[in-house]
Design an enzyme around this catalytic site. Structure first.
Site, PDB file in Angstrom:
ATOM      1  N   CYS A   1      -2.251  -3.306   3.106  1.00  0.00           N
ATOM      2  CA  CYS A   1      -3.366  -4.224   2.888  1.00  0.00           C
ATOM      3  C   CYS A   1      -2.896  -5.607   3.325  1.00  0.00           C
ATOM      4  O   CYS A   1      -1.708  -5.900   3.334  1.00  0.00           O
ATOM      5  CB  CYS A   1      -3.822  -4.216   1.432  1.00  0.00           C
ATOM      6  SG  CYS A   1      -2.593  -4.821   0.271  1.00  0.00           S
TER       7      CYS A   1
ATOM      8  N   HIS B   1       4.783  13.981   6.166  1.00  0.00           N
ATOM      9  CA  HIS B   1       4.743  15.428   5.945  1.00  0.00           C
ATOM     10  C   HIS B   1       5.481  16.079   7.107  1.00  0.00           C
ATOM     11  O   HIS B   1       5.191  15.761   8.267  1.00  0.00           O
ATOM     12  CB  HIS B   1       3.306  15.948   5.894  1.00  0.00           C
ATOM     13  CG  HIS B   1       2.448  15.221   4.902  1.00  0.00           C
ATOM     14  ND1 HIS B   1       2.466  15.499   3.557  1.00  0.00           N
ATOM     15  CD2 HIS B   1       1.563  14.214   5.063  1.00  0.00           C
ATOM     16  CE1 HIS B   1       1.618  14.700   2.936  1.00  0.00           C
ATOM     17  NE2 HIS B   1       1.065  13.905   3.828  1.00  0.00           N
TER      18      HIS B   1
ATOM     19  N   SER C   1       0.828  -1.210   0.000  1.00  0.00           N
ATOM     20  CA  SER C   1       0.000   0.000   0.000  1.00  0.00           C
ATOM     21  C   SER C   1       0.858   1.254   0.000  1.00  0.00           C
ATOM     22  O   SER C   1       1.429   1.576  -1.015  1.00  0.00           O
ATOM     23  CB  SER C   1      -1.043   0.034   1.117  1.00  0.00           C
ATOM     24  OG  SER C   1      -2.035   0.973   0.751  1.00  0.00           O
TER      25      SER C   1
END
Length: 126
Positions: free
Chosen positions: A88, A73, A68
Site C-alpha cells: 500500500c 507458492h 501489506s
C-alpha cells in the site's frame, strides 16, 4: 487504499531444490529479501507440503508486511513458482521497494520463462 500489486508466474526454475522444497530455507530468504528491499516484516507463516507420488512437496510462504504482504507458492514437481507482492502507498510510495523485492525473488528462482503483471490498486476513475 492506493497501492501496487505485482505478480509473477515462474516456469522451469533453475534454482537449487531447497528454494522449492525447504520451508525453513525459503522462509529465511524471504525475510532477508524483505529487509533488503527496505520493507518491514510484521509476521510470517511458512507451510511445507508433504511429498506426493508426483514428487517432493512444495512450500507456501506468506510474510505480512507493515506495507501489506508477500506470498510465494512453489511447485517443485513442475519447477514452478508464483509470487505475489502487494504494497500500500498510504504513508509513502513503496513501489520501488516492491519492485526490488520482486526482482530479488525472481533472481533467486532463476526461471527460464516468466509471466509478470502489475496492477495499480485503489485508483478512483475520473
Amino acid at each position: 487504499m492506493h497501492g501496487l500489486h505485482l505478480t509473477a508466474d515462474l516456469h522451469d526454475c533453475q534454482c537449487g531444490p531447497q528454494w522449492l522444497t525447504d520451508r525453513d530455507a525459503l522462509g529465511a530468504v524471504c525475510l532477508k529479501a524483505v529487509a533488503a528491499a527496505g520493507l518491514q516484516a510484521v509476521g510470517k507463516l511458512i507451510h511445507g507440503f508433504p511429498a506426493t507420488p508426483q514428487g517432493p512437496g512444495g512450500v507456501t510462504a506468506t510474510v505480512l508486511l507493515a506495507e501489506s504482504h508477500l506470498c510465494i507458492h512453489t511447485w517443485p514437481e513442475q519447477r514452478g513458482v508464483t509470487l505475489d507482492v502487494y504494497v500500500c502507498n498510504f504513508s509513502g510510495d513503496h513501489s520501488a521497494k516492491a519492485h526490488a523485492l520482486m526482482e530479488c525473488l525472481v533472481s533467486l528462482f532463476q526461471p527460464r520463462h516468466s509471466e509478470r503483471n502489475e496492477l495499480q490498486r485503489g485508483r478512483v476513475a475520473a
